[in-house]
Design a protein around this motif. Structure first.
Motif, PDB file in Angstrom:
ATOM      1  N   GLU A  40       0.834  -1.202   0.000  1.00  0.00           N
ATOM      2  CA  GLU A  40       0.000   0.000   0.000  1.00  0.00           C
ATOM      3  C   GLU A  40       0.870   1.253   0.000  1.00  0.00           C
ATOM      4  N   GLU A  41       0.377   2.282  -0.655  1.00  0.00           N
ATOM      5  CA  GLU A  41       1.064   3.580  -0.641  1.00  0.00           C
ATOM      6  C   GLU A  41       0.039   4.675  -0.409  1.00  0.00           C
ATOM      7  N   PRO A  42       0.385   5.644   0.442  1.00  0.00           N
ATOM      8  CA  PRO A  42      -0.528   6.791   0.556  1.00  0.00           C
ATOM      9  C   PRO A  42      -0.476   7.588  -0.741  1.00  0.00           C
ATOM     10  N   ASN A  43      -1.604   8.185  -1.114  1.00  0.00           N
ATOM     11  CA  ASN A  43      -1.587   9.031  -2.305  1.00  0.00           C
ATOM     12  C   ASN A  43      -2.611  10.154  -2.185  1.00  0.00           C
ATOM     13  N   HIS A  44      -2.382  11.196  -2.949  1.00  0.00           N
ATOM     14  CA  HIS A  44      -3.201  12.402  -2.854  1.00  0.00           C
ATOM     15  C   HIS A  44      -4.651  12.136  -3.248  1.00  0.00           C
ATOM     16  N   GLU A  45      -4.876  11.194  -4.188  1.00  0.00           N
ATOM     17  CA  GLU A  45      -6.235  10.938  -4.679  1.00  0.00           C
ATOM     18  C   GLU A  45      -7.132  10.388  -3.570  1.00  0.00           C
ATOM     19  N   GLU A  46      -6.604   9.440  -2.780  1.00  0.00           N
ATOM     20  CA  GLU A  46      -7.426   8.858  -1.708  1.00  0.00           C
ATOM     21  C   GLU A  46      -7.746   9.934  -0.670  1.00  0.00           C
ATOM     22  N   VAL A  47      -6.809  10.859  -0.485  1.00  0.00           N
ATOM     23  CA  VAL A  47      -7.013  11.959   0.455  1.00  0.00           C
ATOM     24  C   VAL A  47      -8.187  12.821  -0.011  1.00  0.00           C
ATOM     25  N   ILE A  48      -8.169  13.192  -1.285  1.00  0.00           N
ATOM     26  CA  ILE A  48      -9.216  14.044  -1.854  1.00  0.00           C
ATOM     27  C   ILE A  48     -10.557  13.297  -1.880  1.00  0.00           C
ATOM     28  N   ASP A  49     -10.517  12.004  -2.266  1.00  0.00           N
ATOM     29  CA  ASP A  49     -11.752  11.213  -2.354  1.00  0.00           C
ATOM     30  C   ASP A  49     -12.444  11.086  -1.008  1.00  0.00           C
ATOM     31  N   MET A  50     -11.673  10.789   0.032  1.00  0.00           N
ATOM     32  CA  MET A  50     -12.278  10.624   1.360  1.00  0.00           C
ATOM     33  C   MET A  50     -12.857  11.949   1.841  1.00  0.00           C
ATOM     34  N   GLY A  51     -12.185  13.036   1.523  1.00  0.00           N
ATOM     35  CA  GLY A  51     -12.712  14.357   1.868  1.00  0.00           C
ATOM     36  C   GLY A  51     -14.068  14.590   1.227  1.00  0.00           C
ATOM     37  N   LYS A  52     -14.172  14.255  -0.042  1.00  0.00           N
ATOM     38  CA  LYS A  52     -15.450  14.414  -0.773  1.00  0.00           C
ATOM     39  C   LYS A  52     -16.524  13.539  -0.155  1.00  0.00           C
ATOM     40  N   GLN A  53     -16.154  12.301   0.155  1.00  0.00           N
ATOM     41  CA  GLN A  53     -17.110  11.342   0.705  1.00  0.00           C
ATOM     42  C   GLN A  53     -17.672  11.811   2.047  1.00  0.00           C
ATOM     43  N   ARG A  54     -16.824  12.365   2.880  1.00  0.00           N
ATOM     44  CA  ARG A  54     -17.231  12.768   4.228  1.00  0.00           C
ATOM     45  C   ARG A  54     -17.744  14.214   4.286  1.00  0.00           C
ATOM     46  N   GLU A  55     -17.726  14.867   3.166  1.00  0.00           N
ATOM     47  CA  GLU A  55     -18.042  16.288   3.127  1.00  0.00           C
ATOM     48  C   GLU A  55     -19.379  16.646   3.787  1.00  0.00           C
ATOM     49  N   PRO A  56     -20.489  15.904   3.524  1.00  0.00           N
ATOM     50  CA  PRO A  56     -21.770  16.266   4.156  1.00  0.00           C
ATOM     51  C   PRO A  56     -21.704  16.190   5.684  1.00  0.00           C
ATOM     52  N   VAL A  57     -21.040  15.155   6.195  1.00  0.00           N
ATOM     53  CA  VAL A  57     -20.923  14.979   7.645  1.00  0.00           C
ATOM     54  C   VAL A  57     -20.096  16.122   8.252  1.00  0.00           C
ATOM     55  N   LEU A  58     -18.993  16.432   7.601  1.00  0.00           N
ATOM     56  CA  LEU A  58     -18.118  17.481   8.127  1.00  0.00           C
ATOM     57  C   LEU A  58     -18.799  18.841   8.071  1.00  0.00           C
ATOM     58  N   LYS A  59     -19.562  19.053   7.016  1.00  0.00           N
ATOM     59  CA  LYS A  59     -20.298  20.312   6.872  1.00  0.00           C
ATOM     60  C   LYS A  59     -21.284  20.483   8.026  1.00  0.00           C
ATOM     61  N   GLU A  60     -21.994  19.405   8.347  1.00  0.00           N
ATOM     62  CA  GLU A  60     -22.961  19.470   9.442  1.00  0.00           C
ATOM     63  C   GLU A  60     -22.243  19.642  10.783  1.00  0.00           C
ATOM     64  N   PHE A  61     -21.142  18.926  10.936  1.00  0.00           N
ATOM     65  CA  PHE A  61     -20.334  19.009  12.160  1.00  0.00           C
ATOM     66  C   PHE A  61     -19.891  20.461  12.396  1.00  0.00           C
ATOM     67  N   ILE A  62     -19.367  21.084  11.373  1.00  0.00           N
ATOM     68  CA  ILE A  62     -18.876  22.464  11.510  1.00  0.00           C
ATOM     69  C   ILE A  62     -20.042  23.435  11.714  1.00  0.00           C
ATOM     70  N   THR A  63     -21.125  23.231  10.960  1.00  0.00           N
ATOM     71  CA  THR A  63     -22.281  24.127  11.085  1.00  0.00           C
ATOM     72  C   THR A  63     -22.827  24.120  12.502  1.00  0.00           C
ATOM     73  N   ARG A  64     -22.973  22.917  13.059  1.00  0.00           N
ATOM     74  CA  ARG A  64     -23.495  22.800  14.428  1.00  0.00           C
ATOM     75  C   ARG A  64     -22.520  23.379  15.449  1.00  0.00           C
ATOM     76  N   LEU A  65     -21.235  23.154  15.222  1.00  0.00           N
ATOM     77  CA  LEU A  65     -20.231  23.655  16.166  1.00  0.00           C
ATOM     78  C   LEU A  65     -20.197  25.188  16.165  1.00  0.00           C
ATOM     79  N   VAL A  66     -20.270  25.748  14.968  1.00  0.00           N
ATOM     80  CA  VAL A  66     -20.280  27.209  14.828  1.00  0.00           C
ATOM     81  C   VAL A  66     -21.465  27.815  15.585  1.00  0.00           C
TER      82      VAL A  66
END
Ligand code: 6GU
Length: 291
Positions: free
Chosen positions: A259-285
């Protein structure tokens, strides 16, 4: 200009004034959107209403980002009912900018009137209990770049920002971390939310197996290439900081692994989790604003 070995108070003032002359919103909360959360689609910044955005290249003295997958603009607007300013795309040391320049937007936030910083990043998970897609609330950091003699506060100090020798313990505000854990409970995501120690490396190369093992032995739970210089700069000028990592990959610790870390998996996981993170930040704010 930004050519010297530090950014002057006057320069930061002129950047802040440039923005204040062009927006009526007066945010108390500044947000830095990390990798995968700063993309062209579905970024938190896109969720802001009544927004005004400033591409970095249109802001005087601002550095401009160089990494694909990272946008570059400052967005003012409302997240829910709360006025915020949001960096969609940040500056990394590996882009070639000195740390003080990478962190300069935090000082701009300060002079715009921001009291709270919320920073996010993508990071490799070292803690065995962490899975890809998990959130790690940062409780502390190990500033490896600082150990090596590189810190965003090096150079002449202007007391109008803060003291020559600032304390960095308590940089990750305990009350805000408590609120974030409350938010995680309310969202039913306790099982994917952790609290841990983040360490920063310069990048852009990922870590070797020996380096990952060393970091794990030092008590590091997640490793990335950002955030620490921003939080140090925020703490220096009296901004309350909160930061979290999205675990985008598990660090490779095994010499047998292909296995190798790569930038694509980093970007993909960010996109995948984006709705959850958006809600997390919105509620925290919202909680911070109500506090
Ligand atoms: Cl494995 N290492 C570093 N330094 N940064 C990362 C990462 C790893 N994964 C995402 N960002």
């Amino acid at each position: 200009s930004l050519d010297g070995n530090h950014c002057t108070y006057e320069l930061v003032q002129s950047v802040a004034q440039f923005l204040l002359d062009r927006v009526s919103i007066r945010p108390k909360i500044g947000i830095i959107c990390g990798s995968g959360m700063d993309g062209t689609t579905g970024c938190l910044a896109d969720a802001l209403t009544n927004s005004t955005s400033f591409p970095y290249e249109t802001i005087p003295y601002f550095p401009t980002p160089t990494v694909p997958g990272h946008m570059g603009r400052l967005v003012f607007g409302y997240l829910g009912d709360v006025p915020v300013m949001c960096m969609q795309g940040r500056f990394h040391y590996y882009e070639g900018y000195p740390l003080w320049k990478c962190a300069m937007p935090v000082r701009v936030m300060k002079l715009v009137g921001v009291t709270h910083l919320l920073a996010s990043n993508a990071a490799g998970g070292l803690n065995d209990n962490y899975n890809v897609g998990d959130i790690m609330i940062i409780k502390d950091h190990i500033n490896l770049l600082g150990f090596a003699g590189n810190n965003p506060l090096m150079g002449p100090n202007d007391e109008r920002f803060g003291p020559r020798f600032p304390a960095i313990n308590r940089a990750y505000d305990a009350p805000v971390r408590r609120m974030a854990k409350q938010v995680a409970s309310e969202m039913g995501i306790n099982d994917i939310t952790h609290e841990g120690v983040y360490s920063v490396v310069g990048g852009p190369s990922f870590e070797t197996i020996a380096e990952i093992r060393m970091l794990a032995a030092l008590g590091v739970d997640a490793v990335g290439m950002s955030t620490v210089h921003e939080v140090i700069t925020a703490r220096h000028c009296g901004i309350t900081s909160f930061a979290f990592s999205l675990i985008t990959n598990k660090s490779v610790t095994d010499y047998e692994s292909y296995e190798e870390p790569n930038h694509e998996e980093v970007i993909d996981m960010g996109k995948q989790r984006e709705p959850v993170l958006k809600e997390f930040i919105t509620r925290l704010v919202k909680k911070i604003e109500a506090d």
